[in-house]
Design a protein around this motif. Structure first.
Motif, PDB file in Angstrom:
ATOM      1  N   ALA A   8       0.832  -1.207   0.000  1.00 31.32           N
ATOM      2  CA  ALA A   8       0.000   0.000   0.000  1.00 31.32           C
ATOM      3  C   ALA A   8       0.864   1.253   0.000  1.00 31.32           C
ATOM      4  O   ALA A   8       0.588   2.206  -0.743  1.00 31.32           O
ATOM      5  CB  ALA A   8      -0.939  -0.007   1.199  1.00 31.32           C
ATOM      6  N   ILE A   9       1.904   1.263   0.812  1.00 38.74           N
ATOM      7  CA  ILE A   9       2.797   2.430   0.852  1.00 38.74           C
ATOM      8  C   ILE A   9       3.488   2.608  -0.501  1.00 38.74           C
ATOM      9  O   ILE A   9       3.567   3.725  -1.036  1.00 38.74           O
ATOM     10  CB  ILE A   9       3.825   2.285   1.991  1.00 38.74           C
ATOM     11  CG1 ILE A   9       3.106   2.395   3.350  1.00 38.74           C
ATOM     12  CG2 ILE A   9       4.931   3.323   1.883  1.00 38.74           C
ATOM     13  CD1 ILE A   9       3.978   2.042   4.531  1.00 38.74           C
ATOM     14  N   TRP A  10       4.003   1.543  -1.071  1.00 37.22           N
ATOM     15  CA  TRP A  10       4.666   1.619  -2.371  1.00 37.22           C
ATOM     16  C   TRP A  10       3.703   2.115  -3.440  1.00 37.22           C
ATOM     17  O   TRP A  10       4.060   2.962  -4.260  1.00 37.22           O
ATOM     18  CB  TRP A  10       5.210   0.239  -2.749  1.00 37.22           C
ATOM     19  CG  TRP A  10       5.753   0.184  -4.138  1.00 37.22           C
ATOM     20  CD1 TRP A  10       6.979   0.616  -4.565  1.00 37.22           C
ATOM     21  CD2 TRP A  10       5.073  -0.314  -5.294  1.00 37.22           C
ATOM     22  NE1 TRP A  10       7.111   0.412  -5.911  1.00 37.22           N
ATOM     23  CE2 TRP A  10       5.949  -0.168  -6.384  1.00 37.22           C
ATOM     24  CE3 TRP A  10       3.820  -0.868  -5.507  1.00 37.22           C
ATOM     25  CZ2 TRP A  10       5.600  -0.556  -7.657  1.00 37.22           C
ATOM     26  CZ3 TRP A  10       3.476  -1.261  -6.775  1.00 37.22           C
ATOM     27  CH2 TRP A  10       4.367  -1.100  -7.844  1.00 37.22           C
ATOM     28  N   ASP A  11       2.476   1.594  -3.434  1.00 36.27           N
ATOM     29  CA  ASP A  11       1.482   1.976  -4.423  1.00 36.27           C
ATOM     30  C   ASP A  11       1.140   3.457  -4.301  1.00 36.27           C
ATOM     31  O   ASP A  11       1.020   4.158  -5.305  1.00 36.27           O
ATOM     32  CB  ASP A  11       0.227   1.117  -4.258  1.00 36.27           C
ATOM     33  CG  ASP A  11      -0.797   1.391  -5.338  1.00 36.27           C
ATOM     34  OD1 ASP A  11      -0.408   1.421  -6.522  1.00 36.27           O
ATOM     35  OD2 ASP A  11      -1.984   1.580  -4.983  1.00 36.27           O
ATOM     36  N   ARG A  12       0.983   3.955  -3.099  1.00 40.96           N
ATOM     37  CA  ARG A  12       0.660   5.370  -2.906  1.00 40.96           C
ATOM     38  C   ARG A  12       1.791   6.260  -3.402  1.00 40.96           C
ATOM     39  O   ARG A  12       1.560   7.288  -4.030  1.00 40.96           O
ATOM     40  CB  ARG A  12       0.378   5.668  -1.431  1.00 40.96           C
ATOM     41  CG  ARG A  12      -0.856   5.030  -0.913  1.00 40.96           C
ATOM     42  CD  ARG A  12      -2.059   5.618  -1.571  1.00 40.96           C
ATOM     43  NE  ARG A  12      -3.242   4.893  -1.125  1.00 40.96           N
ATOM     44  CZ  ARG A  12      -4.346   4.799  -1.814  1.00 40.96           C
ATOM     45  NH1 ARG A  12      -4.450   5.373  -2.978  1.00 40.96           N
ATOM     46  NH2 ARG A  12      -5.367   4.136  -1.352  1.00 40.96           N
ATOM     47  N   ARG A  13       3.005   5.864  -3.115  1.00 38.03           N
ATOM     48  CA  ARG A  13       4.144   6.686  -3.548  1.00 38.03           C
ATOM     49  C   ARG A  13       4.243   6.728  -5.068  1.00 38.03           C
ATOM     50  O   ARG A  13       4.503   7.782  -5.646  1.00 38.03           O
ATOM     51  CB  ARG A  13       5.440   6.160  -2.947  1.00 38.03           C
ATOM     52  CG  ARG A  13       5.584   6.516  -1.502  1.00 38.03           C
ATOM     53  CD  ARG A  13       6.940   6.138  -1.004  1.00 38.03           C
ATOM     54  NE  ARG A  13       7.068   6.500   0.394  1.00 38.03           N
ATOM     55  CZ  ARG A  13       8.103   6.188   1.131  1.00 38.03           C
ATOM     56  NH1 ARG A  13       9.089   5.492   0.621  1.00 38.03           N
ATOM     57  NH2 ARG A  13       8.155   6.551   2.389  1.00 38.03           N
ATOM     58  N   THR A  14       4.069   5.578  -5.697  1.00 37.68           N
ATOM     59  CA  THR A  14       4.172   5.569  -7.160  1.00 37.68           C
ATOM     60  C   THR A  14       2.993   6.297  -7.795  1.00 37.68           C
ATOM     61  O   THR A  14       3.139   6.878  -8.868  1.00 37.68           O
ATOM     62  CB  THR A  14       4.233   4.129  -7.700  1.00 37.68           C
ATOM     63  OG1 THR A  14       3.094   3.395  -7.248  1.00 37.68           O
ATOM     64  CG2 THR A  14       5.504   3.441  -7.259  1.00 37.68           C
ATOM     65  N   MET A  15       1.832   6.276  -7.155  1.00 37.35           N
ATOM     66  CA  MET A  15       0.674   6.956  -7.701  1.00 37.35           C
ATOM     67  C   MET A  15       0.797   8.469  -7.516  1.00 37.35           C
ATOM     68  O   MET A  15       0.341   9.253  -8.342  1.00 37.35           O
ATOM     69  CB  MET A  15      -0.598   6.451  -7.009  1.00 37.35           C
ATOM     70  CG  MET A  15      -1.872   6.940  -7.657  1.00 37.35           C
ATOM     71  SD  MET A  15      -3.312   6.203  -6.907  1.00 37.35           S
ATOM     72  CE  MET A  15      -3.490   7.223  -5.466  1.00 37.35           C
ATOM     73  N   ILE A  16       1.434   8.911  -6.465  1.00 41.86           N
ATOM     74  CA  ILE A  16       1.533  10.337  -6.149  1.00 41.86           C
ATOM     75  C   ILE A  16       2.636  11.011  -6.976  1.00 41.86           C
ATOM     76  O   ILE A  16       2.554  12.214  -7.247  1.00 41.86           O
ATOM     77  CB  ILE A  16       1.762  10.522  -4.633  1.00 41.86           C
ATOM     78  CG1 ILE A  16       0.485  10.152  -3.891  1.00 41.86           C
ATOM     79  CG2 ILE A  16       2.184  11.929  -4.296  1.00 41.86           C
ATOM     80  CD1 ILE A  16       0.617  10.184  -2.390  1.00 41.86           C
ATOM     81  N   ARG A  17       3.636  10.289  -7.436  1.00 45.13           N
ATOM     82  CA  ARG A  17       4.760  10.904  -8.165  1.00 45.13           C
ATOM     83  C   ARG A  17       4.316  11.718  -9.383  1.00 45.13           C
ATOM     84  O   ARG A  17       4.790  12.839  -9.572  1.00 45.13           O
ATOM     85  CB  ARG A  17       5.767   9.829  -8.563  1.00 45.13           C
ATOM     86  CG  ARG A  17       6.685   9.491  -7.434  1.00 45.13           C
ATOM     87  CD  ARG A  17       7.873   8.665  -7.880  1.00 45.13           C
ATOM     88  NE  ARG A  17       8.529   8.137  -6.692  1.00 45.13           N
ATOM     89  CZ  ARG A  17       8.849   6.874  -6.501  1.00 45.13           C
ATOM     90  NH1 ARG A  17       8.599   5.999  -7.437  1.00 45.13           N
ATOM     91  NH2 ARG A  17       9.431   6.495  -5.396  1.00 45.13           N
ATOM     92  N   PRO A  18       3.429  11.195 -10.228  1.00 44.26           N
ATOM     93  CA  PRO A  18       3.006  12.039 -11.365  1.00 44.26           C
ATOM     94  C   PRO A  18       2.321  13.329 -10.912  1.00 44.26           C
ATOM     95  O   PRO A  18       2.542  14.398 -11.514  1.00 44.26           O
ATOM     96  CB  PRO A  18       2.026  11.151 -12.132  1.00 44.26           C
ATOM     97  CG  PRO A  18       2.360   9.764 -11.744  1.00 44.26           C
ATOM     98  CD  PRO A  18       2.891   9.858 -10.357  1.00 44.26           C
ATOM     99  N   PHE A  19       1.534  13.250  -9.846  1.00 42.61           N
ATOM    100  CA  PHE A  19       0.881  14.453  -9.343  1.00 42.61           C
ATOM    101  C   PHE A  19       1.901  15.429  -8.769  1.00 42.61           C
ATOM    102  O   PHE A  19       1.756  16.650  -8.916  1.00 42.61           O
ATOM    103  CB  PHE A  19      -0.172  14.106  -8.288  1.00 42.61           C
ATOM    104  CG  PHE A  19      -1.341  13.359  -8.831  1.00 42.61           C
ATOM    105  CD1 PHE A  19      -2.207  13.950  -9.750  1.00 42.61           C
ATOM    106  CD2 PHE A  19      -1.592  12.057  -8.445  1.00 42.61           C
ATOM    107  CE1 PHE A  19      -3.289  13.264 -10.257  1.00 42.61           C
ATOM    108  CE2 PHE A  19      -2.668  11.363  -8.946  1.00 42.61           C
ATOM    109  CZ  PHE A  19      -3.521  11.958  -9.857  1.00 42.61           C
ATOM    110  N   GLU A  20       2.925  14.905  -8.138  1.00 43.21           N
ATOM    111  CA  GLU A  20       3.964  15.776  -7.596  1.00 43.21           C
ATOM    112  C   GLU A  20       4.666  16.546  -8.717  1.00 43.21           C
ATOM    113  O   GLU A  20       4.944  17.744  -8.578  1.00 43.21           O
ATOM    114  CB  GLU A  20       4.984  14.963  -6.790  1.00 43.21           C
ATOM    115  CG  GLU A  20       4.476  14.483  -5.451  1.00 43.21           C
ATOM    116  CD  GLU A  20       5.488  13.611  -4.711  1.00 43.21           C
ATOM    117  OE1 GLU A  20       6.456  13.122  -5.351  1.00 43.21           O
ATOM    118  OE2 GLU A  20       5.299  13.419  -3.512  1.00 43.21           O
TER     119      GLU A  20
END
Length: 148
Positions: A92-104
């Protein structure tokens, strides 16, 4: 008659201790024999109890082994559950980080654009202020919006 009573009393007193003694010795022998039988019975009961206690000890050993097996199984189940939970949280943590990178990256671009536009806006405002010093209409508009 008195003589026969006296003779009978005399004979009775002479033989009475031997009768009493013989009466006492018989029950003592019987008592001793009964005590011996009781001791043998107690020894047999103790042997039987020892056998039963040994059987119970064997059962307890089997129960202890089974309990140890159950504890080991429980520990394995808890370890497996903990591993599953840790894996799920990590995913879950890995998925959130990878999902947030494009938004960042998008947010960073927008922030850069805002910063660039702010400097342009400040330059434009300074230009209007300079124009407001020469043109009264522009100065009135800038005062109305509290920009001068």
């Amino acid at each position: 008659m008195k003589k026969s009573v006296v003779i009978a009393a005399l004979i009775t007193t002479l033989f009475a201790p031997s009768i009493v003694f013989s009466a006492e010795t018989m029950p003592n022998r019987e008592i001793v024999e009964r005590l011996i039988k009781l001791e043998e019975g107690q020894k047999a009961i103790l042997r039987e109890l020892d056998k039963r206690f040994e059987a119970v000890d064997k059962r307890f050993e089997a129960i202890d082994k089974r309990l140890d097996q159950m504890v080991n199984i429980f520990i394995a189940i808890v370890a497996a559950f903990s591993a599953i939970v840790a894996t799920t949280i990590s995913f879950a943590i890995w998925d959130r980080r990878t999902m947030i990178r494009p938004f960042e990256t998008k947010v960073k671009k927008i922030e850069d654009e805002i910063t660039e536009n702010r400097t342009k806006l400040n330059d434009l405002l300074n230009a209007f202020k300079a124009l407001g010093k020469t043109d009264k209409k522009v100065a009135g508009i800038l005062k109305r919006f509290n920009l001068l």
